[in-house]
Design a protein around this motif. Structure first.
Motif, PDB file in Angstrom:
ATOM      1  N   GLY A 274       0.631  -3.993   7.575  1.00 55.51           N
ATOM      2  CA  GLY A 274      -0.135  -3.029   6.784  1.00 55.51           C
ATOM      3  C   GLY A 274      -1.627  -3.299   6.837  1.00 55.51           C
ATOM      4  N   LEU A 275      -2.025  -4.559   6.778  1.00 56.92           N
ATOM      5  CA  LEU A 275      -3.440  -4.910   6.841  1.00 56.92           C
ATOM      6  C   LEU A 275      -4.026  -4.588   8.214  1.00 56.92           C
ATOM      7  CD1 LEU A 275      -3.405  -8.305   4.914  1.00 56.92           C
ATOM      8  CD2 LEU A 275      -4.364  -6.134   4.128  1.00 56.92           C
ATOM      9  N   ASP A 276      -3.273  -4.878   9.268  1.00 56.66           N
ATOM     10  CA  ASP A 276      -3.729  -4.523  10.620  1.00 56.66           C
ATOM     11  C   ASP A 276      -3.883  -3.009  10.756  1.00 56.66           C
ATOM     12  OD1 ASP A 276      -3.764  -7.175  11.330  1.00 56.66           O
ATOM     13  OD2 ASP A 276      -1.816  -7.133  12.349  1.00 56.66           O
ATOM     14  N   LEU A 277      -2.951  -2.286  10.160  1.00 52.31           N
ATOM     15  CA  LEU A 277      -3.007  -0.826  10.218  1.00 52.31           C
ATOM     16  C   LEU A 277      -4.243  -0.312   9.480  1.00 52.31           C
ATOM     17  CD1 LEU A 277      -1.661   1.834  11.027  1.00 52.31           C
ATOM     18  CD2 LEU A 277      -0.351   1.741   8.898  1.00 52.31           C
ATOM     19  N   LYS A 278      -4.537  -0.883   8.323  1.00 53.37           N
ATOM     20  CA  LYS A 278      -5.722  -0.473   7.571  1.00 53.37           C
ATOM     21  C   LYS A 278      -6.998  -0.707   8.383  1.00 53.37           C
ATOM     22  CE  LYS A 278      -6.329  -1.471   3.304  1.00 53.37           C
ATOM     23  NZ  LYS A 278      -6.438  -2.184   2.010  1.00 53.37           N
ATOM     24  N   ALA A 279      -7.048  -1.817   9.101  1.00 51.97           N
ATOM     25  CA  ALA A 279      -8.238  -2.119   9.904  1.00 51.97           C
ATOM     26  C   ALA A 279      -8.440  -1.081  11.006  1.00 51.97           C
ATOM     27  CB  ALA A 279      -8.112  -3.512  10.509  1.00 51.97           C
ATOM     28  N   VAL A 280      -7.355  -0.693  11.678  1.00 53.23           N
ATOM     29  CA  VAL A 280      -7.472   0.303  12.751  1.00 53.23           C
ATOM     30  C   VAL A 280      -7.817   1.677  12.178  1.00 53.23           C
ATOM     31  CG1 VAL A 280      -6.310   1.394  14.703  1.00 53.23           C
ATOM     32  CG2 VAL A 280      -5.827  -0.991  14.157  1.00 53.23           C
ATOM     33  N   VAL A 281      -7.238   2.002  11.029  1.00 55.32           N
ATOM     34  CA  VAL A 281      -7.555   3.289  10.383  1.00 55.32           C
ATOM     35  C   VAL A 281      -9.038   3.355  10.047  1.00 55.32           C
ATOM     36  CG1 VAL A 281      -7.209   4.673   8.303  1.00 55.32           C
ATOM     37  CG2 VAL A 281      -5.241   3.704   9.478  1.00 55.32           C
ATOM     38  N   GLU A 282      -9.614   2.262   9.568  1.00 56.97           N
ATOM     39  CA  GLU A 282     -11.034   2.241   9.238  1.00 56.97           C
ATOM     40  C   GLU A 282     -11.879   2.427  10.500  1.00 56.97           C
ATOM     41  OE1 GLU A 282     -14.542   2.117   7.163  1.00 56.97           O
ATOM     42  OE2 GLU A 282     -12.471   2.445   6.484  1.00 56.97           O
ATOM     43  N   GLN A 283     -11.489   1.799  11.588  1.00 57.49           N
ATOM     44  CA  GLN A 283     -12.196   2.000  12.856  1.00 57.49           C
ATOM     45  C   GLN A 283     -12.092   3.456  13.308  1.00 57.49           C
ATOM     46  OE1 GLN A 283     -10.340  -0.824  15.449  1.00 57.49           O
ATOM     47  NE2 GLN A 283     -11.109  -2.612  14.343  1.00 57.49           N
ATOM     48  N   PHE A 284     -10.916   4.034  13.141  1.00 56.53           N
ATOM     49  CA  PHE A 284     -10.689   5.441  13.482  1.00 56.53           C
ATOM     50  C   PHE A 284     -11.594   6.333  12.637  1.00 56.53           C
ATOM     51  CE2 PHE A 284      -8.359   9.375  12.426  1.00 56.53           C
ATOM     52  CZ  PHE A 284      -8.180   9.913  13.682  1.00 56.53           C
TER      53      PHE A 284
END
Length: 292
Positions: A274-284
């Motif tokens: 979930g934390l990795d996903l949040k990081a990529v979403v923020e980059q997106f």
């Protein structure tokens, strides 16, 4: 389909007679379309034409549009219209001079319109300059649109890679051992045992607590919504055009689902996903801010 960034620069320059001119436009991110204009005095009309051309070709972005003109420092060459000057002098000589009125002087006659003429042709020069400036605007707008599209092509690759990474992380969460029925059942059993140790609970209350724990542990809906958002983003990218606002909305929705996934995760492995996903979403989200 075509995807455009809101970032770009273009310049169109040329020389018309003795005048050197240059159009420049810089475009950056903006919530809407804002074209700010800076032109020399007397060129407001051609500036508005350039502004209108940009507004017709762009959908979003803050644009700084400017026109620079450079003229030679040398003074224009002049000549005296001797025929007109002679006619004026002859006419004055024929007219009786009233008492108290000083005779005509040469400098006075030279100040009469038409006696002194310029070798330049300001009317023709102005017309040629206006034509060239208008042609420069056409080139300027075309170059800016292409610059923004080139940036958009690079952005598209970055955004598609980020969507692919988010889809991979979602699939990893889907297959996470912590989501298997036996793992969920074991966690529920441990939670129920903790409740029982805390004191006597009636069967109805125990059932309610178990249902709440089971609902909190289930991230099925979040994973399904994430997949739906990925599909929507892919459709938008395929359609192209001015899709920046819609992608920005999807980024917000993706962030919401990633936050909920982290909040529901009661397993270290699922929390890390979930934390990795949040990081990529923020980059997106940061990248789609650049899309027109």
């Amino acid at each position: 389909m075509i995807l455009s960034s809101m970032t770009g620069f273009a310049r169109a320059a040329g020389t018309t007679g003795p005048v050197q001119w240059a159009w420049e436009v810089r475009s950056v991110n903006g919530r809407g379309l804002d074209v700010r204009l800076r032109v020399p005095n007397g060129y407001d009309a051609v500036g508005e034409v350039a502004r209108s051309a940009l507004q017709k070709s762009l959908a979003r972005g803050q644009c700084q549009l400017s026109l620079n003109l450079t003229r030679p420092e040398a003074a224009p060459r002049v000549r005296i219209n001797e025929a007109l000057l002679g006619q004026l002098a002859a006419a004055i000589a024929r007219v009786p001079r009233p008492e108290g009125l000083a005779p005509a002087t040469l400098d006075g006659l030279l100040g009469i319109r038409g006696v002194i003429e310029s070798d330049e042709e300001p009317g023709a020069e102005a017309e040629a300059l206006a034509h060239d400036l208008a042609a420069g605007v056409v080139r300027l707008v075309a170059d800016l649109v292409e610059a923004r599209r080139a940036e958009g092509r690079a952005l598209r690759g970055v955004i598609e890679a980020q969507l692919a990474e988010m889809a991979r992380l979602t699939a990893t969460a889907e297959a996470c051992p912590a989501r298997k029925p036996e793992a969920v059942k074991a966690r529920l059993a441990a939670a129920v045992a903790t409740l029982l140790e805390a004191g006597h609970l009636d069967p109805d209350r125990l059932h309610q607590e178990a249902v709440l724990l089971a609902a909190k542990a289930d991230v099925r809906e979040e994973l399904d919504r994430l997949q739906a958002h990925f599909a929507s983003a892919a459709e938008l990218l395929a359609a192209g055009g001015a899709i920046g606002r819609k992608l920005d909305f999807l980024a917000q929705e993706l962030g919401r689902e990633a936050n909920t996934l982290c909040a529901k995760a009661n397993d270290i492995a699922l929390s890390r996903i979930g934390l990795d996903l949040k990081a990529v979403v923020e980059q997106f989200r940061e990248q789609v801010q650049n899309v027109e």
